[in-house]
Design a protein around this motif. Sequence first.
Motif, PDB file in Angstrom:
ATOM      1  N   LEU A  43      16.184  -6.113  46.780  1.00  0.00           N
ATOM      2  CA  LEU A  43      14.991  -5.643  47.488  1.00  0.00           C
ATOM      3  C   LEU A  43      14.869  -6.299  48.862  1.00  0.00           C
ATOM      4  CD1 LEU A  43      12.381  -5.623  44.575  1.00  0.00           C
ATOM      5  CD2 LEU A  43      13.310  -3.629  45.762  1.00  0.00           C
ATOM      6  N   ALA A  44      15.110  -7.609  48.911  1.00  0.00           N
ATOM      7  CA  ALA A  44      14.993  -8.336  50.180  1.00  0.00           C
ATOM      8  C   ALA A  44      16.020  -7.832  51.193  1.00  0.00           C
ATOM      9  CB  ALA A  44      15.186  -9.830  49.947  1.00  0.00           C
ATOM     10  N   THR A  45      17.239  -7.579  50.726  1.00  0.00           N
ATOM     11  CA  THR A  45      18.283  -7.064  51.615  1.00  0.00           C
ATOM     12  C   THR A  45      17.915  -5.678  52.133  1.00  0.00           C
ATOM     13  OG1 THR A  45      19.974  -8.306  50.393  1.00  0.00           O
ATOM     14  CG2 THR A  45      20.726  -6.504  51.809  1.00  0.00           C
ATOM     15  N   SER A  51      14.097  -2.992  58.268  1.00  0.00           N
ATOM     16  CA  SER A  51      13.364  -3.535  59.426  1.00  0.00           C
ATOM     17  C   SER A  51      14.244  -3.615  60.663  1.00  0.00           C
ATOM     18  CB  SER A  51      12.801  -4.921  59.095  1.00  0.00           C
ATOM     19  OG  SER A  51      13.843  -5.841  58.851  1.00  0.00           O
ATOM     20  N   ILE A  52      15.537  -3.921  60.458  1.00  0.00           N
ATOM     21  CA  ILE A  52      16.460  -4.003  61.592  1.00  0.00           C
ATOM     22  C   ILE A  52      16.623  -2.638  62.248  1.00  0.00           C
ATOM     23  CG2 ILE A  52      18.877  -4.346  62.239  1.00  0.00           C
ATOM     24  CD1 ILE A  52      18.980  -6.632  60.185  1.00  0.00           C
ATOM     25  N   THR A  54      14.649   0.014  62.007  1.00  0.00           N
ATOM     26  CA  THR A  54      13.410   0.567  62.561  1.00  0.00           C
ATOM     27  C   THR A  54      12.989  -0.125  63.849  1.00  0.00           C
ATOM     28  OG1 THR A  54      12.139  -0.905  61.103  1.00  0.00           O
ATOM     29  CG2 THR A  54      12.501   1.372  60.355  1.00  0.00           C
ATOM     30  N   ASN A  55      13.479  -1.352  64.051  1.00  0.00           N
ATOM     31  CA  ASN A  55      13.089  -2.089  65.255  1.00  0.00           C
ATOM     32  C   ASN A  55      14.110  -2.001  66.385  1.00  0.00           C
ATOM     33  OD1 ASN A  55      10.639  -3.044  64.222  1.00  0.00           O
ATOM     34  ND2 ASN A  55      11.661  -4.753  63.193  1.00  0.00           N
ATOM     35  N   LEU A  56      15.244  -1.348  66.117  1.00  0.00           N
ATOM     36  CA  LEU A  56      16.273  -1.257  67.147  1.00  0.00           C
ATOM     37  C   LEU A  56      15.767  -0.524  68.389  1.00  0.00           C
ATOM     38  CD1 LEU A  56      19.594  -0.505  65.212  1.00  0.00           C
ATOM     39  CD2 LEU A  56      19.017  -2.532  66.538  1.00  0.00           C
ATOM     40  N   SER A  57      15.006   0.544  68.167  1.00  0.00           N
ATOM     41  CA  SER A  57      14.519   1.343  69.294  1.00  0.00           C
ATOM     42  C   SER A  57      13.348   0.680  70.018  1.00  0.00           C
ATOM     43  CB  SER A  57      14.074   2.726  68.803  1.00  0.00           C
ATOM     44  OG  SER A  57      13.041   2.591  67.836  1.00  0.00           O
ATOM     45  N   ALA A  58      12.792  -0.353  69.384  1.00  0.00           N
ATOM     46  CA  ALA A  58      11.609  -0.996  69.989  1.00  0.00           C
ATOM     47  C   ALA A  58      11.927  -2.413  70.455  1.00  0.00           C
ATOM     48  CB  ALA A  58      10.467  -1.023  68.985  1.00  0.00           C
TER      49      ALA A  58
END
Length: 244
Positions: A43-45, A51-52, A54-58
């Motif tokens: 789950l943690a992985t 998160s990685i 989804t945050n690439l574009s931001a």
Amino acid sequence: MKSVEPISISGVKREARELYHGHFKTAIKINIIPIITTVLATLATGILVYSIFTNLSATVDVPVDNTDTGLTQIYSILRSILSDAVQLLFLWTASWTLIDWYESPKDTPSLKDSFQLFRRGNVWHTFLLALVQNMLLFLWTLLFFIPGIVKGFSYSQTYFAYKIDIENHTRQPQLTDYITVSRRIMAGRKWELFLLELSFIGWHLLGILTAGLAYIYVVPYLNATRVAYSRHLFTLAMTESVAK
């Protein structure tokens, strides 16, 4: 060069299924801690990967304070080694219970039996062994990723060598002696064990796709298969030793 008698992958898997036949609730009980840690790690992985991406574009450039970067990395490494040693500790005690179950199939183990390490009073010695093994694996991994994997297979039988001493009420002069026994017994066997682990790739994919839930079944099956393999491995090694 000595000949190495092969150990059947399908054979040890069949032994694991036969051991658990009609007793899978017991299998879950004695593997409960490894199951929980594997599910949580999955789950943690998954959350980290999500998160990685989804945050690439931001991504925004932010000034980084490198003052404590070195200390933070050292702390992170030490914490990881300690955490892995604790997880290995629980995996070993579950595996030892499986060893006992294989030896006496009619004696169904209880949840209490799966914590035999803590009841026998050798928890600190065992923890130090697990810690030493993880530290050595970490150092090998620093040499590149592949040497760490190879050494992981070399050290894989440490728990079984230590279990033999526990049963005989003996102790090797140094903790690394158990790792040495594992290295010797795994000589010429690392590829074989790699293929055994690889045969579970489909099960691991299922575990990932089910957010870790499939590991409730996979972890007990995998652990019992590993123990079955170790039993054959040490039996062959002792037979060869007597023959010499």
